[in-house]
Design a protein around this motif. Structure first.
Motif, PDB file in Angstrom:
ATOM      1  N   ARG A 200       0.868  -1.184   0.000  1.00 57.62           N
ATOM      2  CA  ARG A 200       0.000   0.000   0.000  1.00 57.62           C
ATOM      3  C   ARG A 200       0.903   1.232   0.000  1.00 57.62           C
ATOM      4  O   ARG A 200       1.662   1.453   0.956  1.00 57.62           O
ATOM      5  CB  ARG A 200      -0.921  -0.020   1.224  1.00 57.62           C
ATOM      6  N   ILE A 201       0.811   2.031  -1.062  1.00 60.21           N
ATOM      7  CA  ILE A 201       1.696   3.181  -1.254  1.00 60.21           C
ATOM      8  C   ILE A 201       0.901   4.467  -1.073  1.00 60.21           C
ATOM      9  O   ILE A 201      -0.139   4.658  -1.717  1.00 60.21           O
ATOM     10  CB  ILE A 201       2.331   3.153  -2.661  1.00 60.21           C
ATOM     11  N   THR A 202       1.381   5.338  -0.215  1.00 59.98           N
ATOM     12  CA  THR A 202       0.770   6.654  -0.028  1.00 59.98           C
ATOM     13  C   THR A 202       1.785   7.729  -0.421  1.00 59.98           C
ATOM     14  O   THR A 202       2.962   7.445  -0.657  1.00 59.98           O
ATOM     15  CB  THR A 202       0.326   6.860   1.429  1.00 59.98           C
ATOM     16  N   ASP A 203       1.331   8.969  -0.480  1.00 64.17           N
ATOM     17  CA  ASP A 203       2.215  10.088  -0.826  1.00 64.17           C
ATOM     18  C   ASP A 203       1.779  11.304  -0.021  1.00 64.17           C
ATOM     19  O   ASP A 203       1.027  12.153  -0.495  1.00 64.17           O
ATOM     20  CB  ASP A 203       2.161  10.377  -2.329  1.00 64.17           C
ATOM     21  N   THR A 204       2.253  11.376   1.219  1.00 62.17           N
ATOM     22  CA  THR A 204       1.816  12.440   2.125  1.00 62.17           C
ATOM     23  C   THR A 204       2.268  13.818   1.667  1.00 62.17           C
ATOM     24  O   THR A 204       1.677  14.818   2.071  1.00 62.17           O
ATOM     25  CB  THR A 204       2.342  12.176   3.543  1.00 62.17           C
TER      26      THR A 204
ATOM     27  N   PRO B  23       0.269  17.678   5.030  1.00 65.79           N
ATOM     28  CA  PRO B  23       1.289  16.623   4.921  1.00 65.79           C
ATOM     29  C   PRO B  23       1.793  16.084   6.256  1.00 65.79           C
ATOM     30  O   PRO B  23       1.796  14.862   6.476  1.00 65.79           O
ATOM     31  CB  PRO B  23       2.410  17.312   4.138  1.00 65.79           C
ATOM     32  N   GLY B  24       2.233  16.980   7.147  1.00 68.89           N
ATOM     33  CA  GLY B  24       2.800  16.525   8.415  1.00 68.89           C
ATOM     34  C   GLY B  24       1.830  15.725   9.265  1.00 68.89           C
ATOM     35  O   GLY B  24       2.129  14.591   9.683  1.00 68.89           O
ATOM     36  N   PRO B  25       0.649  16.262   9.583  1.00 68.59           N
ATOM     37  CA  PRO B  25      -0.328  15.492  10.360  1.00 68.59           C
ATOM     38  C   PRO B  25      -0.734  14.182   9.681  1.00 68.59           C
ATOM     39  O   PRO B  25      -0.972  13.174  10.354  1.00 68.59           O
ATOM     40  CB  PRO B  25      -1.515  16.456  10.480  1.00 68.59           C
TER      41      PRO B  25
ATOM     42  N   VAL C  13      21.222  17.902  11.812  1.00 63.54           N
ATOM     43  CA  VAL C  13      20.299  18.958  11.396  1.00 63.54           C
ATOM     44  C   VAL C  13      19.839  18.649   9.971  1.00 63.54           C
ATOM     45  O   VAL C  13      20.668  18.371   9.098  1.00 63.54           O
ATOM     46  CB  VAL C  13      20.950  20.352  11.454  1.00 63.54           C
ATOM     47  N   VAL C  14      18.538  18.700   9.749  1.00 59.02           N
ATOM     48  CA  VAL C  14      17.969  18.523   8.409  1.00 59.02           C
ATOM     49  C   VAL C  14      17.240  19.811   8.056  1.00 59.02           C
ATOM     50  O   VAL C  14      16.361  20.264   8.797  1.00 59.02           O
ATOM     51  CB  VAL C  14      16.991  17.336   8.356  1.00 59.02           C
ATOM     52  N   ALA C  15      17.597  20.406   6.927  1.00 63.02           N
ATOM     53  CA  ALA C  15      16.954  21.639   6.467  1.00 63.02           C
ATOM     54  C   ALA C  15      16.217  21.360   5.165  1.00 63.02           C
ATOM     55  O   ALA C  15      16.733  20.651   4.284  1.00 63.02           O
ATOM     56  CB  ALA C  15      17.992  22.745   6.267  1.00 63.02           C
ATOM     57  N   GLY C  16      15.017  21.911   5.048  1.00 69.50           N
ATOM     58  CA  GLY C  16      14.267  21.706   3.818  1.00 69.50           C
ATOM     59  C   GLY C  16      12.924  22.399   3.842  1.00 69.50           C
ATOM     60  O   GLY C  16      12.592  23.130   4.793  1.00 69.50           O
ATOM     61  N   GLU C  17      12.153  22.160   2.806  1.00 69.61           N
ATOM     62  CA  GLU C  17      10.846  22.806   2.634  1.00 69.61           C
ATOM     63  C   GLU C  17       9.963  22.557   3.860  1.00 69.61           C
ATOM     64  O   GLU C  17       9.904  21.457   4.388  1.00 69.61           O
ATOM     65  CB  GLU C  17      10.187  22.253   1.372  1.00 69.61           C
ATOM     66  N   SER C  18       9.274  23.574   4.299  1.00 69.71           N
ATOM     67  CA  SER C  18       8.616  23.547   5.602  1.00 69.71           C
ATOM     68  C   SER C  18       7.559  22.475   5.738  1.00 69.71           C
ATOM     69  O   SER C  18       7.320  21.970   6.838  1.00 69.71           O
ATOM     70  CB  SER C  18       8.014  24.928   5.908  1.00 69.71           C
ATOM     71  N   THR C  19       6.884  22.083   4.640  1.00 68.76           N
ATOM     72  CA  THR C  19       5.806  21.102   4.753  1.00 68.76           C
ATOM     73  C   THR C  19       6.129  19.778   4.052  1.00 68.76           C
ATOM     74  O   THR C  19       5.287  18.886   4.019  1.00 68.76           O
ATOM     75  CB  THR C  19       4.502  21.663   4.152  1.00 68.76           C
ATOM     76  N   HIS C  20       7.316  19.652   3.481  1.00 66.94           N
ATOM     77  CA  HIS C  20       7.647  18.459   2.705  1.00 66.94           C
ATOM     78  C   HIS C  20       7.985  17.308   3.648  1.00 66.94           C
ATOM     79  O   HIS C  20       8.921  17.396   4.444  1.00 66.94           O
ATOM     80  CB  HIS C  20       8.822  18.732   1.765  1.00 66.94           C
TER      81      HIS C  20
END
Length: 303
Positions: A140-144, A150-152, A196-203
């Motif tokens: 079962r594949i999802t894509d949040t 996305p986060g929740p 530390v991980v930096a990236g797009e706020s909702t990705h």
């Protein structure tokens, strides 16, 4: 070739598919799985394009469910040949009461004795394994990352995880994980004190990368959320002898910096949906590492 079948039923769709294959000379013997796609009310073409590209590596029968309009019934479309990549694409648009019986709807169209994979390209169900399509599938594949929240949504999937679930936010991190693991496999083999991980706020690939580091390295992990960044832009591992930094500010090329070594430039483009889908279709066994990172590592990452 595209065949439209308005106001039909799956029995007639199966008969028409068989007839078109016989007349056109197409065969289903090389199909290795059935891919069930539920796009809800979203435009299905993006998912069909990705499935067609992935089918060149994994020939399959694609059955796509797209929300129809009407009081009660089913519209269908069959795509074969050049309009279906290396697969057969069946688009079903149920409306009314038919939408509540998706498992019964697709059952006559499944390939016999072939594995079943379910994919939700947009909003996933709260519990994929209990969804009518999810109950039929080995994977079962999802894509949040494409969900409304996305986060929740990712954290909800962590609560409902069962073996066979996976999310493309994890798949998008594959190349990053490989590079980081390779860099840690070189001297001086010092423990990582902080990451530390930096990236797009909702990705959600940012969250899954942080969860993997927290679970694997057993160290504190901070997330720097940057609006409008191209997915993950940097991973920094802090050690006593100097930091390991993998930096990709442009979403195309990364720079790997390590103590006492020259900087390495590495092609690291943002992965296309078709690449991620094809990678997940290569395995039909449970991804145990993903399960552990999702259920144990994600809890250590600040929401």
């Amino acid at each position: 070739m595209i065949v439209d079948m308005p106001n039909t039923n799956t029995r007639d769709v199966a008969k028409r598919l068989l007839r078109e294959r016989d007349e056109g000379g197409a065969v289903a013997l090389g199909r290795v799985l059935t891919l069930l796609i539920d796009t809800g009310g979203h435009d299905p073409e993006h998912a069909i394009e990705a499935a067609n590209d992935a089918s060149r590596e994994h020939p399959c029968r694609v059955i796509l469910i797209n929300q129809g309009r009407g009081q009660e019934g089913l519209d269908a479309q069959i795509r074969l040949g050049g309009d279906a990549g290396a697969s057969e694409v069946i688009i079903l648009r149920p409306y009314g009461e038919v939408e509540n019986h998706l498992d019964t709807l697709v059952m006559p169209l499944l390939l016999p004795d072939a594995p079943i994979v379910a994919w939700w390209p947009y909003e996933p169900p709260a519990v994929p394994s209990e969804h009518p399509l999810g109950r039929m599938a080995q994977r079962r594949i999802t894509d949040t990352s494409r969900a409304e929240k996305p986060g929740p949504t990712l954290r909800q999937l962590a609560k409902s995880y069962v073996e066979g679930d996976t999310d493309l936010s994890w798949t998008r991190d594959t190349l990053w994980r490989g590079l980081i693991a390779a860099s840690l496999d070189q001297p001086p083999y010092e423990p990582v004190r902080r990451a530390v991980v930096a990236g797009e706020s909702t990705h959600t690939s940012v969250d899954m990368m942080a969860a993997w580091l927290a679970h694997s390295l057993k160290c504190p992990v901070d997330v720097e959320r940057i609006p409008d960044a191209p997915a993950i832009v940097q991973v920094r591992l802090e050690r006593a002898g100097g930091d390991i930094v993998l930096d990709r500010p442009d979403g195309k090329t990364a720079a790997l910096s390590q103590p006492d070594q020259p900087e390495h430039r590495i092609a690291l483009p943002i992965r296309h949906l078709r690449e991620c889908l094809a990678e997940e279709l290569r395995r039909l066994d449970p991804d145990e590492v993903y399960g552990e990172v999702l259920t144990k590592g994600l809890a250590k990452v600040t929401a």
